[in-house]
Design a protein around this motif. Structure first.
Motif, PDB file in Angstrom:
ATOM      1  N   GLY A  10     107.944 -19.463  -0.297  1.00  0.00           N
ATOM      2  CA  GLY A  10     106.829 -18.963  -1.083  1.00  0.00           C
ATOM      3  C   GLY A  10     106.919 -19.374  -2.541  1.00  0.00           C
ATOM      4  N   VAL A  11     108.116 -19.293  -3.103  1.00  0.00           N
ATOM      5  CA  VAL A  11     108.317 -19.702  -4.501  1.00  0.00           C
ATOM      6  C   VAL A  11     108.035 -21.185  -4.663  1.00  0.00           C
ATOM      7  CG1 VAL A  11     110.045 -20.012  -6.314  1.00  0.00           C
ATOM      8  CG2 VAL A  11     109.934 -17.844  -5.046  1.00  0.00           C
ATOM      9  N   ARG A  12     108.543 -21.984  -3.726  1.00  0.00           N
ATOM     10  CA  ARG A  12     108.342 -23.432  -3.825  1.00  0.00           C
ATOM     11  C   ARG A  12     106.858 -23.784  -3.699  1.00  0.00           C
ATOM     12  NH1 ARG A  12     111.687 -27.398  -4.279  1.00  0.00           N
ATOM     13  NH2 ARG A  12     111.178 -29.509  -3.610  1.00  0.00           N
ATOM     14  N   MET A  13     106.147 -23.072  -2.810  1.00  0.00           N
ATOM     15  CA  MET A  13     104.721 -23.336  -2.653  1.00  0.00           C
ATOM     16  C   MET A  13     103.962 -22.999  -3.937  1.00  0.00           C
ATOM     17  SD  MET A  13     102.557 -24.555  -0.535  1.00  0.00           S
ATOM     18  CE  MET A  13     103.385 -24.404   1.057  1.00  0.00           C
ATOM     19  N   ARG A  14     104.308 -21.868  -4.555  1.00  0.00           N
ATOM     20  CA  ARG A  14     103.650 -21.511  -5.816  1.00  0.00           C
ATOM     21  C   ARG A  14     103.952 -22.532  -6.900  1.00  0.00           C
ATOM     22  NH1 ARG A  14     105.193 -16.310  -4.140  1.00  0.00           N
ATOM     23  NH2 ARG A  14     107.056 -16.320  -5.469  1.00  0.00           N
ATOM     24  N   ARG A  16     104.652 -25.731  -6.433  1.00  0.00           N
ATOM     25  CA  ARG A  16     103.872 -26.942  -6.115  1.00  0.00           C
ATOM     26  C   ARG A  16     102.418 -26.760  -6.554  1.00  0.00           C
ATOM     27  NH1 ARG A  16     105.517 -30.587  -1.763  1.00  0.00           N
ATOM     28  NH2 ARG A  16     103.283 -30.775  -1.321  1.00  0.00           N
ATOM     29  N   SER A  17     101.882 -25.607  -6.238  1.00  0.00           N
ATOM     30  CA  SER A  17     100.488 -25.344  -6.581  1.00  0.00           C
ATOM     31  C   SER A  17     100.280 -25.376  -8.088  1.00  0.00           C
ATOM     32  CB  SER A  17     100.068 -23.989  -6.005  1.00  0.00           C
ATOM     33  OG  SER A  17      98.747 -23.688  -6.345  1.00  0.00           O
ATOM     34  N   ALA A  18     101.159 -24.722  -8.831  1.00  0.00           N
ATOM     35  CA  ALA A  18     101.021 -24.662 -10.282  1.00  0.00           C
ATOM     36  C   ALA A  18     101.138 -26.045 -10.913  1.00  0.00           C
ATOM     37  CB  ALA A  18     102.077 -23.726 -10.866  1.00  0.00           C
ATOM     38  N   LEU A  19     102.108 -26.827 -10.469  1.00  0.00           N
ATOM     39  CA  LEU A  19     102.322 -28.146 -11.069  1.00  0.00           C
ATOM     40  C   LEU A  19     101.212 -29.119 -10.701  1.00  0.00           C
ATOM     41  CD1 LEU A  19     106.188 -28.391 -10.575  1.00  0.00           C
ATOM     42  CD2 LEU A  19     104.961 -28.204 -12.751  1.00  0.00           C
ATOM     43  N   LEU A  20     100.804 -29.105  -9.443  1.00  0.00           N
ATOM     44  CA  LEU A  20      99.737 -30.011  -9.032  1.00  0.00           C
ATOM     45  C   LEU A  20      98.428 -29.664  -9.739  1.00  0.00           C
ATOM     46  CD1 LEU A  20      98.940 -32.385  -7.251  1.00  0.00           C
ATOM     47  CD2 LEU A  20      98.499 -30.768  -5.386  1.00  0.00           C
ATOM     48  N   SER A  21      98.142 -28.367  -9.885  1.00  0.00           N
ATOM     49  CA  SER A  21      96.938 -27.944 -10.606  1.00  0.00           C
ATOM     50  C   SER A  21      96.980 -28.424 -12.048  1.00  0.00           C
ATOM     51  CB  SER A  21      96.812 -26.422 -10.565  1.00  0.00           C
ATOM     52  OG  SER A  21      96.678 -25.947  -9.255  1.00  0.00           O
ATOM     53  N   ASN A  47     112.341 -31.447  -9.308  1.00  0.00           N
ATOM     54  CA  ASN A  47     112.391 -31.431  -7.845  1.00  0.00           C
ATOM     55  C   ASN A  47     110.996 -31.467  -7.232  1.00  0.00           C
ATOM     56  OD1 ASN A  47     115.180 -31.366  -7.789  1.00  0.00           O
ATOM     57  ND2 ASN A  47     115.299 -29.129  -7.681  1.00  0.00           N
ATOM     58  N   VAL A  48     110.118 -30.616  -7.731  1.00  0.00           N
ATOM     59  CA  VAL A  48     108.772 -30.553  -7.147  1.00  0.00           C
ATOM     60  C   VAL A  48     107.991 -31.829  -7.448  1.00  0.00           C
ATOM     61  CG1 VAL A  48     106.552 -29.351  -7.214  1.00  0.00           C
ATOM     62  CG2 VAL A  48     108.680 -28.041  -7.177  1.00  0.00           C
ATOM     63  N   ASP A  51     108.945 -34.486  -5.079  1.00  0.00           N
ATOM     64  CA  ASP A  51     108.308 -34.324  -3.771  1.00  0.00           C
ATOM     65  C   ASP A  51     106.852 -34.777  -3.805  1.00  0.00           C
ATOM     66  OD1 ASP A  51     110.646 -33.308  -2.749  1.00  0.00           O
ATOM     67  OD2 ASP A  51     110.023 -31.204  -2.854  1.00  0.00           O
ATOM     68  N   LEU A  52     106.147 -34.399  -4.852  1.00  0.00           N
ATOM     69  CA  LEU A  52     104.728 -34.752  -4.941  1.00  0.00           C
ATOM     70  C   LEU A  52     104.541 -36.269  -5.049  1.00  0.00           C
ATOM     71  CD1 LEU A  52     103.464 -31.947  -7.391  1.00  0.00           C
ATOM     72  CD2 LEU A  52     103.168 -32.050  -4.898  1.00  0.00           C
ATOM     73  N   ILE A  53     105.460 -36.927  -5.735  1.00  0.00           N
ATOM     74  CA  ILE A  53     105.398 -38.390  -5.810  1.00  0.00           C
ATOM     75  C   ILE A  53     105.700 -38.999  -4.447  1.00  0.00           C
ATOM     76  CG2 ILE A  53     106.527 -40.428  -6.774  1.00  0.00           C
ATOM     77  CD1 ILE A  53     106.834 -38.881  -9.398  1.00  0.00           C
TER      78      ILE A  53
END
Length: 420
Positions: A10-14, A16-21, A47-48, A51-53
């Protein structure tokens, strides 16, 4: 152990969401910018972002100079990671546009509507034809499209499928999502057009940086989107924002909704043109459609006392309507948009003066009244953000079952500011 793993996911998903936004809405940014902008630690960001890259959502876009150390790499979303369709179902035309993941417009098409009492099946047909047309023009395959967002007039009742109530169009519980879904496998996200305009201006336009704002759409009719503490206010059944059907003058001019004295009966483009025809002794207004007729009215104001009077009254009526919004919602910003709102933009100083005379002094002095920055395409652009917002909420993870995922949650149940 399972709880800990679930918590970590859940923390990692949040994150990812915050950084991608942040990268989508404010990029290009460096990793250090993301640390400062999100409050996440440097290791978490690294780290995030890695992953996104790796997953193709984010790309490095060149180095930025530094004061000594290693230059930072700028990050932006990968434009071709996904594509989205945005649709503006207006009262005079259906506009369909295709955008890449960076929200750059790639192709667009418009279909005029001959009658105000447009059949829902005709609208659905135009939407489907438009999706095929814009993807073909841009050379984008159907499986590259994340989804289609559709902004419509009237109240959109969310549920297992979106149903539209639009009294002005003669639509009562129209199953628009079902009609469109019969011809496409794309996830569909349907919302009121004023609300999609508001989301576009919050993400990319005149609403950026505001937490409390009202977006007034003036087209053939009139609507509004109310954003409070960054979230679009919807009310009990998503009908909040029907500003055009608030009463300006009890027992006044007949409105298309069946009531009398509504704001829309005075400042919607149809009503403005009706008033101009009356001022001309019933003579028709030059032009083949509402947009050209409104332009003719504005042009005539230099030489015609009747045209000047109609525009002066329109500014006063619109200012009174804006004053009501200020008194009711205490916004930081009121943003005027819609095709007719943009066409009447020169009236803005007079609208501000009229609003100042009608609104309570303290909330009026706190509020700015501005024109939208995104022009006539704001509804379609905002509609295209609906599937993007769903992706951001999911941390950039695409759904497996696209149709089911497209209906899992009513669109718009997220901050209009772009924070998932």
């Amino acid at each position: 152990m399972e709880l800990a793993r679930a918590t970590n996911r859940g923390v990692r998903m949040r994150n990812r969401s915050a950084l991608l936004s942040k990268v989508l809405l404010d990029g290009p940014l460096t990793r250090q910018d993301l640390v400062r902008g999100t409050g996440l630690s440097q290791p978490a960001v690294s780290n995030v972002v890695g992953d996104l890259i790796d997953e193709g959502l984010v790309v490095e876009a060149g180095a930025v100079g530094s004061d000594g150390g290693r230059p930072g790499m700028m990050l932006r979303v990968a434009p071709r990671f996904a594509f989205v369709v945005g649709v503006d179902v207006g009262e005079t035309r259906v506009r369909v546009e295709l955008f890449d993941f960076a929200m750059t417009p790639l192709a667009g098409v418009a279909y005029p509507l001959a009658s105000r009492r447009t059949e829902p099946a005709e609208v659905a047909g135009h939407v489907l034809a438009g999706i095929d047309a814009v993807t073909a023009r841009a050379g984008v395959a159907a499986d590259e499209v994340l989804g289609a967002g559709i902004g419509v007039s009237g109240v959109v009742e969310q549920g297992r499928e979106a149903v539209v109530h639009a009294q002005s169009l003669g639509w009562d519980r129209v199953p628009l999502e079902r009609l469109i879904a019969a011809g496409t496998d794309l996830p569909l996200h349907i919302d009121n057009g004023a609300k999609t305009l508001g989301q576009a201006e919050m993400w990319f336009g005149a609403g950026r940086g505001a937490r409390h704002a009202v977006f007034a759409l003036v087209g053939s009719g009139v609507g509004a989107a109310v954003v409070t503490d960054g979230v679009t206010y919807r009310g009990a059944s998503s009908s909040a924002g029907e500003w055009g059907h608030t009463t300006l003058l009890y027992g006044g001019r007949p409105c298309r909704c069946g009531a009398r004295g509504c704001l829309e009966a005075y400042v919607g483009a149809s009503a403005v043109l009706d008033r101009y025809r009356e001022a001309r002794g019933g003579r028709p207004v030059p032009g083949g459609d509402e947009e050209s007729q409104l332009a003719a009215l504005i042009d005539a104001a230099d030489d015609s006392a009747a045209a000047r009077r109609v525009l002066t009254e329109t500014a006063e009526y619109l200012g009174a309507g804006v004053a009501n919004l200020i008194n009711l919602f205490n916004p930081e910003r009121v943003v005027l948009g819609g095709w007719a709102g943009m066409a009447l933009g020169d009236l803005l100083p007079a609208v501000r003066e009229a609003a100042g005379r009608q609104a309570l002094r303290q909330p009026y002095e706190q509020a700015s009244i501005e024109l939208g920055l995104l022009g006539v395409d704001a509804v379609a652009l905002g509609a295209a953000t609906l599937p993007i917002a769903r992706l951001l909420t999911a941390g950039g993870l695409r759904p497996v079952d696209r149709r089911v995922a497209g209906r899992a949650e009513p669109p718009g149940r997220r901050p209009a500011s772009g924070t998932p």
